[in-house]
Design a protein around this motif. Structure first.
Motif, short mmCIF file in Angstrom:
data_model
loop_
_atom_site.label_atom_id
_atom_site.label_comp_id
_atom_site.label_asym_id
_atom_site.label_seq_id
_atom_site.Cartn_x
_atom_site.Cartn_y
_atom_site.Cartn_z
N ASN A 59 121.66 8.09 -37.35
CA ASN A 59 121.97 6.67 -37.54
C ASN A 59 123.45 6.36 -37.59
OD1 ASN A 59 119.32 5.62 -37.71
ND2 ASN A 59 119.13 6.58 -39.71
N ARG A 60 124.28 7.38 -37.67
CA ARG A 60 125.71 7.16 -37.85
C ARG A 60 126.31 6.33 -36.73
NH1 ARG A 60 130.84 9.70 -37.04
NH2 ARG A 60 132.12 9.41 -38.91
N GLY A 61 126.03 6.69 -35.49
CA GLY A 61 126.58 5.97 -34.35
C GLY A 61 126.12 4.53 -34.29
N LYS A 62 124.85 4.31 -34.59
CA LYS A 62 124.30 2.95 -34.57
C LYS A 62 124.96 2.08 -35.63
CE LYS A 62 119.87 2.69 -34.24
NZ LYS A 62 118.42 2.69 -34.55
N VAL A 63 125.13 2.62 -36.82
CA VAL A 63 125.72 1.86 -37.92
C VAL A 63 127.19 1.56 -37.64
CG1 VAL A 63 126.33 1.94 -40.38
CG2 VAL A 63 124.07 2.68 -39.63
N LEU A 64 127.93 2.54 -37.11
CA LEU A 64 129.33 2.31 -36.77
C LEU A 64 129.47 1.25 -35.69
CD1 LEU A 64 130.89 5.88 -36.86
CD2 LEU A 64 131.34 3.98 -38.40
N SER A 65 128.59 1.30 -34.71
CA SER A 65 128.61 0.31 -33.64
C SER A 65 128.36 -1.09 -34.17
CB SER A 65 127.57 0.67 -32.58
OG SER A 65 127.48 -0.34 -31.61
N LEU A 66 127.37 -1.22 -35.04
CA LEU A 66 127.06 -2.52 -35.64
C LEU A 66 128.23 -3.03 -36.49
CD1 LEU A 66 123.35 -1.96 -36.63
CD2 LEU A 66 124.20 -3.58 -34.93
N TYR A 67 128.86 -2.14 -37.22
CA TYR A 67 130.01 -2.49 -38.05
C TYR A 67 131.14 -3.05 -37.18
CZ TYR A 67 134.16 -1.61 -40.93
OH TYR A 67 135.35 -1.72 -41.60
N ARG A 68 131.45 -2.36 -36.09
CA ARG A 68 132.52 -2.81 -35.19
C ARG A 68 132.15 -4.14 -34.53
NH1 ARG A 68 132.56 2.97 -33.07
NH2 ARG A 68 134.02 3.99 -34.45
N GLN A 69 130.91 -4.29 -34.13
CA GLN A 69 130.48 -5.54 -33.50
C GLN A 69 130.57 -6.72 -34.46
OE1 GLN A 69 126.73 -5.37 -31.35
NE2 GLN A 69 127.04 -3.17 -31.03
N LEU A 70 130.22 -6.49 -35.72
CA LEU A 70 130.33 -7.55 -36.72
C LEU A 70 131.79 -7.97 -36.92
CD1 LEU A 70 127.75 -6.41 -39.39
CD2 LEU A 70 127.71 -8.56 -38.13
N LEU A 71 132.68 -6.98 -37.01
CA LEU A 71 134.09 -7.31 -37.19
C LEU A 71 134.63 -8.06 -35.99
CD1 LEU A 71 135.54 -4.12 -38.91
CD2 LEU A 71 134.91 -6.30 -39.95
N ARG A 72 134.25 -7.65 -34.78
CA ARG A 72 134.70 -8.34 -33.57
C ARG A 72 134.12 -9.75 -33.50
NH1 ARG A 72 133.05 -3.69 -30.29
NH2 ARG A 72 134.69 -2.18 -30.54
N SER A 73 132.88 -9.91 -33.90
CA SER A 73 132.23 -11.22 -33.82
C SER A 73 132.88 -12.23 -34.76
CB SER A 73 130.75 -11.09 -34.16
OG SER A 73 130.09 -10.34 -33.18
N LEU A 74 133.47 -11.76 -35.82
CA LEU A 74 134.14 -12.68 -36.74
C LEU A 74 135.41 -13.27 -36.13
CD1 LEU A 74 133.58 -10.87 -40.13
CD2 LEU A 74 132.68 -13.09 -39.45
#
Length: 90
Positions: free
Chosen positions: A16-31
């Protein structure tokens, strides 16, 4: 997530590490989206809230809680892409 019944094994966490890191980065970019009418200070505050949520969740070992974090991140991304701010970071 299959190996551990309740608590995550090292294999579950690695999967799950890669999926969670990807979601984290996408959330920061979306802001940073121009669809969100936020000032610079508000954007930085929202990013700090996202970071704190993920820092606390980084120590999570429950399979159900990890799955909930991933589901919540997907839901929040869908709202941010529509130009709305999710309630958990309002």
């Amino acid at each position: 997530m299959a190996k551990g019944l309740i608590w995550a094994t090292a294999e579950d966490l690695a999967r799950n590490r890669g999926k969670v890191l990807s979601l984290y980065r996408q959330l920061l970019r979306s802001l940073n989206s121009p669809k969100l009418e936020l000032s610079l200070a508000a954007r930085l505050a929202k990013k700090a809230e996202v970071r704190s949520i993920f820092m606390l969740a980084a120590e999570e070992r429950s399979l159900d809680n990890i799955a909930d974090l991933i589901d919540t991140a997907h839901y929040s991304l869908s709202l941010l892409r529509k130009g709305q701010i999710p309630k958990y970071i309002q």
